[in-house]
Scaffold this motif. Structure first.
Motif, PDB file in Angstrom:
ATOM      1  N   THR A 260      -8.251 -23.378  23.933  1.00 27.66           N
ATOM      2  CA  THR A 260      -9.224 -23.417  25.023  1.00 27.66           C
ATOM      3  C   THR A 260      -9.785 -24.796  25.323  1.00 27.66           C
ATOM      4  O   THR A 260     -10.442 -24.980  26.344  1.00 27.66           O
ATOM      5  CB  THR A 260     -10.423 -22.494  24.709  1.00 27.66           C
ATOM      6  OG1 THR A 260     -11.089 -22.981  23.536  1.00 27.66           O
ATOM      7  CG2 THR A 260      -9.965 -21.061  24.473  1.00 27.66           C
ATOM      8  N   MET A 261      -9.594 -25.753  24.425  1.00 23.29           N
ATOM      9  CA  MET A 261     -10.166 -27.075  24.622  1.00 23.29           C
ATOM     10  C   MET A 261      -9.437 -28.100  23.778  1.00 23.29           C
ATOM     11  O   MET A 261      -8.609 -27.751  22.946  1.00 23.29           O
ATOM     12  CB  MET A 261     -11.664 -27.077  24.272  1.00 23.29           C
ATOM     13  CG  MET A 261     -12.009 -26.571  22.875  1.00 23.29           C
ATOM     14  SD  MET A 261     -11.865 -27.794  21.559  1.00 23.29           S
ATOM     15  CE  MET A 261     -13.217 -28.867  21.965  1.00 23.29           C
ATOM     16  N   THR A 262      -9.744 -29.390  24.020  1.00 21.19           N
ATOM     17  CA  THR A 262      -9.169 -30.487  23.243  1.00 21.19           C
ATOM     18  C   THR A 262     -10.294 -31.319  22.650  1.00 21.19           C
ATOM     19  O   THR A 262     -11.229 -31.712  23.361  1.00 21.19           O
ATOM     20  CB  THR A 262      -8.264 -31.366  24.116  1.00 21.19           C
ATOM     21  OG1 THR A 262      -7.171 -30.578  24.611  1.00 21.19           O
ATOM     22  CG2 THR A 262      -7.711 -32.536  23.322  1.00 21.19           C
ATOM     23  N   ALA A 263     -10.206 -31.568  21.342  1.00 16.96           N
ATOM     24  CA  ALA A 263     -11.246 -32.327  20.642  1.00 16.96           C
ATOM     25  C   ALA A 263     -10.785 -33.760  20.392  1.00 16.96           C
ATOM     26  O   ALA A 263      -9.619 -33.999  20.068  1.00 16.96           O
ATOM     27  CB  ALA A 263     -11.580 -31.661  19.317  1.00 16.96           C
ATOM     28  N   THR A 264     -11.699 -34.720  20.551  1.00 19.44           N
ATOM     29  CA  THR A 264     -11.433 -36.118  20.209  1.00 19.44           C
ATOM     30  C   THR A 264     -12.268 -36.569  19.013  1.00 19.44           C
ATOM     31  O   THR A 264     -12.025 -37.630  18.444  1.00 19.44           O
ATOM     32  CB  THR A 264     -11.730 -37.045  21.396  1.00 19.44           C
ATOM     33  OG1 THR A 264     -13.088 -36.858  21.807  1.00 19.44           O
ATOM     34  CG2 THR A 264     -10.808 -36.728  22.569  1.00 19.44           C
ATOM     35  N   ALA A 265     -13.256 -35.753  18.644  1.00 16.53           N
ATOM     36  CA  ALA A 265     -14.079 -36.004  17.458  1.00 16.53           C
ATOM     37  C   ALA A 265     -14.434 -34.652  16.849  1.00 16.53           C
ATOM     38  O   ALA A 265     -14.437 -33.631  17.546  1.00 16.53           O
ATOM     39  CB  ALA A 265     -15.344 -36.778  17.809  1.00 16.53           C
TER      40      ALA A 265
ATOM     41  N   PRO B  58     -13.850 -24.532  14.188  1.00 17.90           N
ATOM     42  CA  PRO B  58     -12.647 -25.160  14.750  1.00 17.90           C
ATOM     43  C   PRO B  58     -12.730 -25.312  16.260  1.00 17.90           C
ATOM     44  O   PRO B  58     -12.428 -24.393  17.014  1.00 17.90           O
ATOM     45  CB  PRO B  58     -11.524 -24.198  14.340  1.00 17.90           C
ATOM     46  CG  PRO B  58     -12.207 -22.887  14.162  1.00 17.90           C
ATOM     47  CD  PRO B  58     -13.605 -23.173  13.726  1.00 17.90           C
ATOM     48  N   GLY B  59     -13.180 -26.459  16.711  1.00 19.62           N
ATOM     49  CA  GLY B  59     -13.175 -26.734  18.142  1.00 19.62           C
ATOM     50  C   GLY B  59     -14.423 -26.331  18.889  1.00 19.62           C
ATOM     51  O   GLY B  59     -14.467 -26.441  20.112  1.00 19.62           O
ATOM     52  N   GLY B  60     -15.463 -25.857  18.209  1.00 18.85           N
ATOM     53  CA  GLY B  60     -16.700 -25.526  18.901  1.00 18.85           C
ATOM     54  C   GLY B  60     -17.006 -24.039  18.921  1.00 18.85           C
ATOM     55  O   GLY B  60     -16.292 -23.228  18.335  1.00 18.85           O
TER      56      GLY B  60
ATOM     57  N   ILE C  58      -1.511 -27.644  -3.716  1.00 20.18           N
ATOM     58  CA  ILE C  58      -1.011 -26.596  -2.836  1.00 20.18           C
ATOM     59  C   ILE C  58      -0.330 -27.229  -1.631  1.00 20.18           C
ATOM     60  O   ILE C  58      -0.709 -28.324  -1.200  1.00 20.18           O
ATOM     61  CB  ILE C  58      -2.158 -25.649  -2.391  1.00 20.18           C
ATOM     62  CG1 ILE C  58      -1.602 -24.392  -1.715  1.00 20.18           C
ATOM     63  CG2 ILE C  58      -3.151 -26.374  -1.481  1.00 20.18           C
ATOM     64  CD1 ILE C  58      -2.632 -23.293  -1.555  1.00 20.18           C
ATOM     65  N   GLU C  59       0.694 -26.547  -1.122  1.00 16.48           N
ATOM     66  CA  GLU C  59       1.433 -27.041   0.036  1.00 16.48           C
ATOM     67  C   GLU C  59       0.529 -27.076   1.270  1.00 16.48           C
ATOM     68  O   GLU C  59      -0.331 -26.208   1.447  1.00 16.48           O
ATOM     69  CB  GLU C  59       2.642 -26.141   0.303  1.00 16.48           C
ATOM     70  CG  GLU C  59       3.545 -26.641   1.412  1.00 16.48           C
ATOM     71  CD  GLU C  59       4.774 -25.772   1.616  1.00 16.48           C
ATOM     72  OE1 GLU C  59       5.532 -26.037   2.565  1.00 16.48           O
ATOM     73  OE2 GLU C  59       4.966 -24.824   0.814  1.00 16.48           O
ATOM     74  N   VAL C  60       0.738 -28.083   2.114  1.00 23.31           N
ATOM     75  CA  VAL C  60      -0.095 -28.266   3.310  1.00 23.31           C
ATOM     76  C   VAL C  60       0.771 -28.265   4.564  1.00 23.31           C
ATOM     77  O   VAL C  60       1.690 -29.080   4.701  1.00 23.31           O
ATOM     78  CB  VAL C  60      -0.897 -29.586   3.244  1.00 23.31           C
ATOM     79  CG1 VAL C  60      -1.718 -29.776   4.519  1.00 23.31           C
ATOM     80  CG2 VAL C  60      -1.814 -29.596   2.032  1.00 23.31           C
ATOM     81  N   THR C  61       0.477 -27.358   5.480  1.00 23.11           N
ATOM     82  CA  THR C  61       1.087 -27.368   6.809  1.00 23.11           C
ATOM     83  C   THR C  61       0.310 -28.331   7.697  1.00 23.11           C
ATOM     84  O   THR C  61      -0.921 -28.335   7.675  1.00 23.11           O
ATOM     85  CB  THR C  61       1.056 -25.951   7.422  1.00 23.11           C
ATOM     86  OG1 THR C  61       1.912 -25.097   6.656  1.00 23.11           O
ATOM     87  CG2 THR C  61       1.506 -25.956   8.871  1.00 23.11           C
ATOM     88  N   TRP C  62       1.028 -29.143   8.466  1.00 27.93           N
ATOM     89  CA  TRP C  62       0.379 -30.065   9.408  1.00 27.93           C
ATOM     90  C   TRP C  62       0.334 -29.413  10.789  1.00 27.93           C
ATOM     91  O   TRP C  62       1.348 -28.924  11.283  1.00 27.93           O
ATOM     92  CB  TRP C  62       1.136 -31.386   9.474  1.00 27.93           C
ATOM     93  CG  TRP C  62       0.579 -32.354  10.482  1.00 27.93           C
ATOM     94  CD1 TRP C  62       1.075 -32.631  11.726  1.00 27.93           C
ATOM     95  CD2 TRP C  62      -0.597 -33.163  10.348  1.00 27.93           C
ATOM     96  NE1 TRP C  62       0.297 -33.574  12.362  1.00 27.93           N
ATOM     97  CE2 TRP C  62      -0.743 -33.904  11.539  1.00 27.93           C
ATOM     98  CE3 TRP C  62      -1.532 -33.327   9.333  1.00 27.93           C
ATOM     99  CZ2 TRP C  62      -1.789 -34.806  11.741  1.00 27.93           C
ATOM    100  CZ3 TRP C  62      -2.578 -34.222   9.540  1.00 27.93           C
ATOM    101  CH2 TRP C  62      -2.693 -34.947  10.725  1.00 27.93           C
ATOM    102  N   ALA C  63      -0.861 -29.386  11.404  1.00 26.88           N
ATOM    103  CA  ALA C  63      -1.015 -28.781  12.723  1.00 26.88           C
ATOM    104  C   ALA C  63      -0.952 -29.853  13.806  1.00 26.88           C
ATOM    105  O   ALA C  63      -1.683 -30.845  13.756  1.00 26.88           O
ATOM    106  CB  ALA C  63      -2.337 -28.025  12.811  1.00 26.88           C
ATOM    107  N   LEU C  64      -0.082 -29.644  14.767  1.00 28.50           N
ATOM    108  CA  LEU C  64       0.114 -30.608  15.848  1.00 28.50           C
ATOM    109  C   LEU C  64      -0.818 -30.373  17.023  1.00 28.50           C
ATOM    110  O   LEU C  64      -0.928 -31.219  17.908  1.00 28.50           O
ATOM    111  CB  LEU C  64       1.565 -30.526  16.351  1.00 28.50           C
ATOM    112  CG  LEU C  64       2.629 -30.948  15.348  1.00 28.50           C
ATOM    113  CD1 LEU C  64       3.964 -30.363  15.731  1.00 28.50           C
ATOM    114  CD2 LEU C  64       2.712 -32.461  15.262  1.00 28.50           C
ATOM    115  N   GLY C  65      -1.464 -29.221  17.077  1.00 28.15           N
ATOM    116  CA  GLY C  65      -2.243 -28.895  18.254  1.00 28.15           C
ATOM    117  C   GLY C  65      -1.315 -28.611  19.421  1.00 28.15           C
ATOM    118  O   GLY C  65      -0.203 -28.109  19.257  1.00 28.15           O
ATOM    119  N   VAL C  66      -1.762 -28.931  20.624  1.00 29.64           N
ATOM    120  CA  VAL C  66      -0.935 -28.761  21.823  1.00 29.64           C
ATOM    121  C   VAL C  66      -0.407 -30.133  22.219  1.00 29.64           C
ATOM    122  O   VAL C  66      -1.143 -30.956  22.770  1.00 29.64           O
ATOM    123  CB  VAL C  66      -1.741 -28.142  22.981  1.00 29.64           C
ATOM    124  CG1 VAL C  66      -0.858 -27.971  24.216  1.00 29.64           C
ATOM    125  CG2 VAL C  66      -2.343 -26.805  22.564  1.00 29.64           C
TER     126      VAL C  66
END
Length: 376
Positions: free
Chosen positions: A29-34, A57-59, A139-147
């Motif tokens: 629903t949105m994009t975060a820069t901070a 997460p994101g507001g 523990i294994e970590v998945t990296w999230a790319l967002g959109v």
């Protein structure tokens, strides 16, 4: 014998931090820069200080809370419940939280973690020991790319593989046209040709027909996990997707309490439960939720709200002390921050994050950085 530490909670402080990200991070629903973070510090009479974080997460679109609402709830309602009581009365304090504030689990989680940190520091033990001790040390970590578009996603994936050894990547969907969104992910999967695992998160934004129309193409492209494609309260559709697509389904927005997890179990609505210590109200409620999933044979994933170092360390202590967390993690939050505000960082390597040593959460605040990020 040395004198027992004074465990009385003397005061609770809060401040809002705004920490820049290394790049914009897109949600459904949105994009975060901070990343806004509520930093909570619990001060004991013996001089020990414990830290926790309130992060969504994101507001407020995700769970109805924000750092601003959390600050008011902690300052006006939760802190008075804590002050004057021993931090070892943590279970009773959490019960009393429920008598003055309904829901607001993210706010309660920030206090739960800060009390665990303070209590463990006072005893000179790591937080994991309060949770039963370590079952693993990383523990294994998945990296999230967002959109991200293909021309940005591929270089970032290659960079994360080379620098940190990530083997699993998550992509956000749900913010754009489903056909275009699906085409983007299918094209990315073809470009990577099975070299890494790919999973998608729709943040509950698709209806039944949209999900059933587009998820089969994603399954055919080799996507390994579908995270919360449909609304949180529609467990019937989630069950239908779980049965029809042949791809494991993870419930995230659907599970914000142990009773929510039980409902998912009863409805056979998912294969995996996303355990965010933030959305569940803290470490104690996370332990309960993991137990429900484990008893039913569901897998558990150490999920994130993009917490900073203290919140991520708390989730890491929980994940490493809880054998039921057997589907890896997404505890990459500090890696997305442009700068840290602790004196040492969590260690990420070979696609994993390692449990820190030392008392409490194993991290200390960098006072100058905390001041620099503090919102006026």
């Amino acid at each position: 014998m040395p004198a027992a530490p004074d465990l009385t909670i003397e005061r609770v402080d809060t401040r809002i931090l705004d920490v820049p990200l290394i790049r914009p991070h897109g949600f459904a629903t949105m994009t975060a820069t901070a990343q806004p973070i509520l930093l909570v510090s619990v001060h004991l009479a013996g001089g020990v200080v414990g830290y926790g974080e309130g992060v969504v997460p994101g507001g407020p679109w995700w769970g109805g809370e924000s750092v601003e609402t959390m600050k008011v709830i902690v300052d006006r309602y939760l802190a008075p419940v804590m002050v004057g009581r021993e931090v070892s009365d943590l279970a009773g304090i959490l019960v009393d939280f429920g008598k003055v504030v309904a829901n607001d689990r993210f706010a309660k989680a920030s206090c739960d973690v800060a009390m665990h940190d303070a209590w463990a520091r006072a005893l000179g033990i790591p937080v994991r020991d309060l949770l039963g001790g370590a079952a693993r040390d990383s523990i294994e970590v998945t990296w999230a790319l967002g959109v991200l578009p293909l021309e940005k996603a591929v270089p970032e994936i290659e960079e994360r593989i080379a620098e940190f050894g990530h083997r699993s990547f998550k992509l956000k969907m749900g913010s754009g046209d489903p056909t275009v969104d699906t085409g983007r992910i299918v094209q990315l999967a073809g470009e990577l040709d099975g070299r890494v695992g790919l999973r998608i998160d729709v943040n509950a934004r698709w209806d039944r027909m949209t999900a059933l129309r587009h998820l089969p193409a994603l399954a055919e492209a080799g996507i390994e996990l579908f995270e919360q494609p449909t609304p949180a309260d529609d467990l019937a559709t989630l069950r239908e997707i779980t049965r029809r697509t042949g791809v494991p389904v993870m419930a995230d927005e659907s599970v914000c309490s142990p009773s929510d997890a039980l409902a998912v179990v009863r409805e056979e609505a998912a294969d995996v439960i996303a355990l965010k210590t933030t959305k569940l109200g803290g470490l104690r409620e996370s332990v309960k939720t993991a137990a429900v999933a484990e008893a039913a044979g569901l897998a558990c994933h150490g999920a994130t709200s993009l917490e900073g170092p203290f919140g991520t360390a708390a989730s890491l202590h929980f994940a490493c002390a809880t054998p039921a967390v057997n589907f890896g993690s997404e505890l990459f939050g500090p890696m997305l921050l442009k700068e840290s505000y602790t004196t040492t960082d969590l260690v990420y390597a070979d696609g994993r994050v390692t449990l820190p040593e030392g008392p409490g959460l194993g991290l200390e605040p960098d006072a100058a950085a905390v001041s620099r990020f503090t919102r006026d």
